[in-house]
Enzyme design. Structure first.
Site, short mmCIF file in Angstrom:
data_model
loop_
_atom_site.label_atom_id
_atom_site.label_comp_id
_atom_site.label_asym_id
_atom_site.label_seq_id
_atom_site.Cartn_x
_atom_site.Cartn_y
_atom_site.Cartn_z
N SER A 50 1.07 -1.03 -0.02
CA SER A 50 0.02 0.09 0.15
C SER A 50 0.86 1.14 0.02
O SER A 50 2.06 1.09 -0.04
CB SER A 50 -1.02 0.13 1.19
OG SER A 50 0.01 0.07 2.42
N ASP A 82 -1.08 -1.78 -4.21
CA ASP A 82 -2.61 -1.39 -3.65
C ASP A 82 -3.05 -0.07 -3.72
O ASP A 82 -1.94 0.67 -3.04
CB ASP A 82 -2.56 -2.10 -2.34
CG ASP A 82 -4.15 -2.42 -1.60
OD1 ASP A 82 -5.06 -2.41 -2.46
OD2 ASP A 82 -3.99 -2.26 -0.43
N GLU A 134 -11.00 0.54 -9.74
CA GLU A 134 -12.01 0.66 -8.60
C GLU A 134 -13.11 1.69 -8.95
O GLU A 134 -12.86 2.80 -9.70
CB GLU A 134 -11.48 1.02 -7.38
CG GLU A 134 -12.37 1.21 -6.16
CD GLU A 134 -11.85 1.39 -4.79
OE1 GLU A 134 -12.49 2.29 -4.12
OE2 GLU A 134 -11.03 1.03 -4.54
N HIS A 208 -12.55 -5.15 -1.19
CA HIS A 208 -11.55 -4.46 -0.11
C HIS A 208 -12.10 -4.42 1.21
O HIS A 208 -13.39 -4.46 1.31
CB HIS A 208 -11.05 -2.88 -0.80
CG HIS A 208 -10.08 -2.87 -1.79
ND1 HIS A 208 -9.07 -2.28 -1.93
CD2 HIS A 208 -10.39 -3.61 -2.99
CE1 HIS A 208 -8.69 -2.50 -2.98
NE2 HIS A 208 -9.38 -3.42 -3.84
N GLY A 209 -11.44 -4.16 2.25
CA GLY A 209 -11.77 -3.90 3.60
C GLY A 209 -12.54 -5.00 4.14
O GLY A 209 -13.62 -5.11 4.97
N ASN A 230 -9.03 -8.62 -0.24
CA ASN A 230 -7.88 -7.88 0.59
C ASN A 230 -7.94 -8.11 2.19
O ASN A 230 -9.09 -7.65 2.76
CB ASN A 230 -7.99 -6.52 0.08
CG ASN A 230 -7.46 -6.45 -1.52
OD1 ASN A 230 -7.73 -7.34 -2.15
ND2 ASN A 230 -7.37 -5.00 -1.57
N THR A 233 -5.95 -5.59 8.11
CA THR A 233 -6.20 -5.00 9.65
C THR A 233 -6.07 -6.17 10.31
O THR A 233 -5.35 -6.18 11.34
CB THR A 233 -7.68 -4.20 9.60
OG1 THR A 233 -7.61 -3.16 8.83
CG2 THR A 233 -7.87 -4.13 11.15
#
Length: 284
Positions: A50, A82, A134, A208-209, A230, A233
């Site tokens: 990222s 990313d 995206e 994502h997330g 992805n 966290t």
């Protein structure tokens, strides 16, 4: 084996109705954990860098580490940018050896997003590099990229169809209710929207997330076309937990190997669990 493009991995996943995990990497221990998990599960894997990861470790360091890891791995490994912010950054990553780039033009008007991504596709495809775009804005914080809740919006299925046709992307990240970072409660995903997008576009879809989503939500998303997921966290959380436990037991410990080793083991366990959930174990 050498690094491979992401597109063939995702196409195979789409045909097999499973998803390939894409895991963010910021240092050596995270990379080792991801590769060890992929080897243990015999799973293809996408390693991502990222904006924050590139600033912390350096583009050349990350590229060199992942290339070396791929050279000694027995499973397919792709290296992906990313949330790339510009055409120039995508080109720098391609030159450094990345085999996939995600160009995030979701902040731009539709036509400008198309133009940015199409320019990257024209360059990347010439050298066999995969491109992810995206459409729609995913809320939350991804390193230096912050999207407030009120600025997030879902992907329109008809726009998604036009976007894919106009850009030639290999994969499309969609906004269906996920967010980057730590969730406060269980998010409600718009599966009906995802189903419509999947029926209108002919490329793998990306979620994502995904850290913190329930297993049930992940499985349903995969059945509706998600083929790249992805995770960042939850890897960070495992890392921090491992470090805290070591220092809580021995506050005077100063050996980085004894501090970071258990954290690496925890991260590997998280990644292996995701690979099993995504269905990509034994797919190498």
């Amino acid at each position: 084996m050498a690094l491979v493009p992401a597109a063939p991995l995702l196409q195979k996943a789409r045909e097999g109705r499973y998803a390939v995990g894409a895991f963010n990497c910021n240092n050596l221990e995270i990379l080792q954990a991801i590769i060890a998990a992929a080897e243990a599960e015999q799973s293809p894997v996408i390693i991502q860098a990222s904006q924050g990861g590139l600033k912390y470790a350096g583009l050349e360091y990350i590229a060199a580490m992942v290339q070396e890891a791929a050279n000694t791995a027995t499973v397919p490994v792709a290296l992906n940018l990313d949330h790339g912010t510009s055409f120039e950054q995508a080109v720098r990553c391609i030159r450094a050896g990345f085999t996939a780039v995600m160009v995030d033009g979701s902040r731009l008007p539709f036509a400008e997003n198309v133009e940015l991504v199409r320019c990257v596709v024209d360059v990347a495809h010439c050298v066999g590099v995969s491109v992810e775009g995206e459409l729609g804005r995913i809320g939350g914080k991804e390193d230096d990229i912050v999207v407030a809740k009120e600025d997030a919006f879902f992907t329109d299925p008809d726009e998604a169809c036009r976007f894919v046709e106009a850009t030639g992307v290999d994969a499309l990240a969609v906004a269906i209710g996920t967010a980057h970072g730590v969730y406060k409660g269980e998010p409600k995903l718009d599966f009906a929207r995802l189903d419509k997008i999947n029926k209108k576009v002919d490329v793998p879809l990306v979620l994502h997330g995904a850290s913190g989503l329930s297993d049930e939500s992940i499985r349903q998303a995969i059945q509706l076309g998600i083929t790249k997921i992805n995770i960042d966290t939850e890897i960070r959380q495992a890392f921090a937990q491992g470090v805290r436990e070591v220092l809580a037991k021995n506050p005077d410990e100063i050996d980085p190997r004894r501090i970071l080793g258990p954290a690496r083991d925890r991260m590997q366990s998280v990644v292996q669990g995701k690979m099993r959930l995504f269905g990509c174990s034994r797919r190498a």
